[in-house]
Scaffold this motif. Structure first.
Motif, PDB file in Angstrom:
ATOM      1  N   THR A   1     -51.016  18.447   6.745  1.00 14.47           N
ATOM      2  CA  THR A   1     -51.370  19.148   7.981  1.00 14.47           C
ATOM      3  C   THR A   1     -50.790  20.560   7.995  1.00 14.47           C
ATOM      4  O   THR A   1     -51.119  21.356   8.867  1.00 14.47           O
TER       5      THR A   1
ATOM      6  N   TYR B   1     -52.932  23.841   8.463  1.00 13.22           N
ATOM      7  CA  TYR B   1     -53.351  24.430   9.742  1.00 13.22           C
ATOM      8  C   TYR B   1     -52.399  25.557  10.152  1.00 13.22           C
ATOM      9  O   TYR B   1     -51.193  25.488   9.892  1.00 13.22           O
TER      10      TYR B   1
ATOM     11  N   ASP C   1     -49.996  28.026  12.391  1.00 12.53           N
ATOM     12  CA  ASP C   1     -48.995  27.744  13.426  1.00 12.53           C
ATOM     13  C   ASP C   1     -49.419  28.391  14.738  1.00 12.53           C
ATOM     14  O   ASP C   1     -48.877  29.417  15.166  1.00 12.53           O
TER      15      ASP C   1
ATOM     16  N   PHE D   1     -55.672  20.627  16.932  1.00  7.84           N
ATOM     17  CA  PHE D   1     -56.539  20.855  15.791  1.00  7.84           C
ATOM     18  C   PHE D   1     -57.246  19.569  15.380  1.00  7.84           C
ATOM     19  O   PHE D   1     -56.619  18.517  15.245  1.00  7.84           O
ATOM     20  N   SER D   2     -58.546  19.692  15.162  1.00  5.37           N
ATOM     21  CA  SER D   2     -59.313  18.627  14.524  1.00  5.37           C
ATOM     22  C   SER D   2     -59.758  19.127  13.150  1.00  5.37           C
ATOM     23  O   SER D   2     -59.589  20.312  12.823  1.00  5.37           O
ATOM     24  N   GLU D   3     -60.333  18.248  12.360  1.00  4.97           N
ATOM     25  CA  GLU D   3     -60.779  18.617  11.022  1.00  4.97           C
ATOM     26  C   GLU D   3     -61.836  19.726  11.063  1.00  4.97           C
ATOM     27  O   GLU D   3     -61.914  20.539  10.135  1.00  4.97           O
TER      28      GLU D   3
ATOM     29  N   ASP E   1     -61.867  22.318  12.763  1.00  5.89           N
ATOM     30  CA  ASP E   1     -61.255  23.638  12.900  1.00  5.89           C
ATOM     31  C   ASP E   1     -60.953  24.278  11.544  1.00  5.89           C
ATOM     32  O   ASP E   1     -60.796  25.505  11.462  1.00  5.89           O
ATOM     33  N   LEU E   2     -60.857  23.453  10.500  1.00  9.01           N
ATOM     34  CA  LEU E   2     -60.535  23.986   9.175  1.00  9.01           C
ATOM     35  C   LEU E   2     -61.206  23.113   8.110  1.00  9.01           C
ATOM     36  O   LEU E   2     -60.605  22.185   7.582  1.00  9.01           O
TER      37      LEU E   2
ATOM     38  N   ARG F   1     -55.120  14.616   5.200  1.00  6.02           N
ATOM     39  CA  ARG F   1     -54.119  15.621   5.573  1.00  6.02           C
ATOM     40  C   ARG F   1     -52.992  14.918   6.325  1.00  6.02           C
ATOM     41  O   ARG F   1     -53.105  14.608   7.515  1.00  6.02           O
TER      42      ARG F   1
ATOM     43  N   ASN G   1     -57.435  13.953   9.300  1.00 12.44           N
ATOM     44  CA  ASN G   1     -56.051  14.184   9.676  1.00 12.44           C
ATOM     45  C   ASN G   1     -55.381  12.828   9.808  1.00 12.44           C
ATOM     46  O   ASN G   1     -55.971  11.891  10.360  1.00 12.44           O
TER      47      ASN G   1
ATOM     48  N   LYS H   1     -48.444  23.322  17.842  1.00 10.44           N
ATOM     49  CA  LYS H   1     -49.724  22.726  17.474  1.00 10.44           C
ATOM     50  C   LYS H   1     -49.640  21.203  17.463  1.00 10.44           C
ATOM     51  O   LYS H   1     -48.574  20.620  17.230  1.00 10.44           O
TER      52      LYS H   1
ATOM     53  N   ILE I   1     -51.877  18.042  15.719  1.00 11.95           N
ATOM     54  CA  ILE I   1     -52.929  17.684  14.767  1.00 11.95           C
ATOM     55  C   ILE I   1     -53.466  16.306  15.153  1.00 11.95           C
ATOM     56  O   ILE I   1     -52.726  15.326  15.140  1.00 11.95           O
TER      57      ILE I   1
END
Length: 255
Positions: free
Chosen positions: A112, A115, A117, A122-124, A126-127, A149, A198, A229, A231
């Motif tokens: 994780t 991602y 800072d 955050f979800s998957e 987002d990246l 992750r 995640n 954050k 995750i």
């Protein structure tokens, strides 16, 4: 009995292996001959292998047992934080020489830490993996790979109270190693491929709340706002219907 290879039998690899060894035959790599001898004495077929971040004069030899493996789990670091992109490319090239054109079920333990800072959830989505160099390189070579992750690895001898911790009002994104093993077992049983998840415990208390719980401070100060954050593992729960054994990092030490 299915045969599973674990590349990198360190803290996490050893605990995954111990959690699934009653159901699967374990093959492993380690970085020292002493550790390999120790594992072989325990009935784990182990070889010495490391994957340098420089280009070798000759391709890394392929793992002899590879053709007999049903599942492969990669736990060695594959991230830009461990080396620069060019060095990362070399490491993955050496790894791919070792595992050849493996077609079975494949898992990459990512982090994780990919991602940014930023104080948000955050979800998957987002990246995507395409934006993470190590994940993208492995997926390009092995389209079937599942990318997990992982949050901060906890359980057994790892508890937050044992570390020097800053930003006590920030959320934790932790995961108990037994839930990692449980998720892997569920995905192996389902024959899951090409997934990105995640893997963090469902709850995200502050570092201070976790430390107070681990020190058995019942009336520890309750912070009004948990910063930082978070995750989310919502996708994993929804798609796998996985039920966490350890959903609350404040209770990892109780079980």
């Amino acid at each position: 009995m299915k045969k599973i290879g674990i590349i990198g039998y360190g803290w996490l690899g050893a605990r995954i292996g111990a959690s699934i060894s009653d159901q699967y035959k374990i093959y492993a790599t380690t970085t020292t001959s002493e550790k390999a001898d120790e594992l072989n004495a325990k009935g784990i077929n182990a070889v010495v292998a490391s994957f340098p971040d420089y280009q070798l004069s000759e391709p890394y030899p392929q793992w002899e047992v590879l053709k007999n493996l049903d599942v492969l789990i990669i736990t060695i670091p594959i991230s830009e934080k461990s080396c620069c992109v060019s060095s990362l490319y070399n490491r993955i090239q050496n790894l791919s020489s070792f595992i050849g054109d493996f077609k079975g079920q494949l898992f990459l333990m990512s982090s994780t830490g990919v991602y940014p800072d930023v104080s948000k959830e955050f979800s998957e989505e987002d990246l995507p993996f395409e934006k993470v160099s190590g994940e993208r390189m492995v997926r390009n070579k092995y389209p079937q790979v599942n990318i997990l992750r992982l949050g901060g690895l906890m359980g057994d001898n790892r508890f937050l109270k044992n570390y020097n911790v800053s930003n006590l009002d920030f959320a934790v994104n932790h995961i108990h190693y037994k839930d990692i093993a449980g998720i892997l077992l569920k995905m192996i049983e389902n024959g899951t491929e090409t997934s990105l998840y995640n893997v963090t415990a469902l709850l995200h208390p502050s570092k201070a709340q976790v430390i107070n719980a681990q020190k058995n401070i019942e009336n520890g100060e309750e912070l009004e706002e948990v910063k930082g954050k978070k995750i989310l593992s919502s996708k994993l729960v929804s798609e796998l219907e996985y039920v966490f054994e350890y959903p609350d990092p404040r209770k990892f030490h109780e079980i």
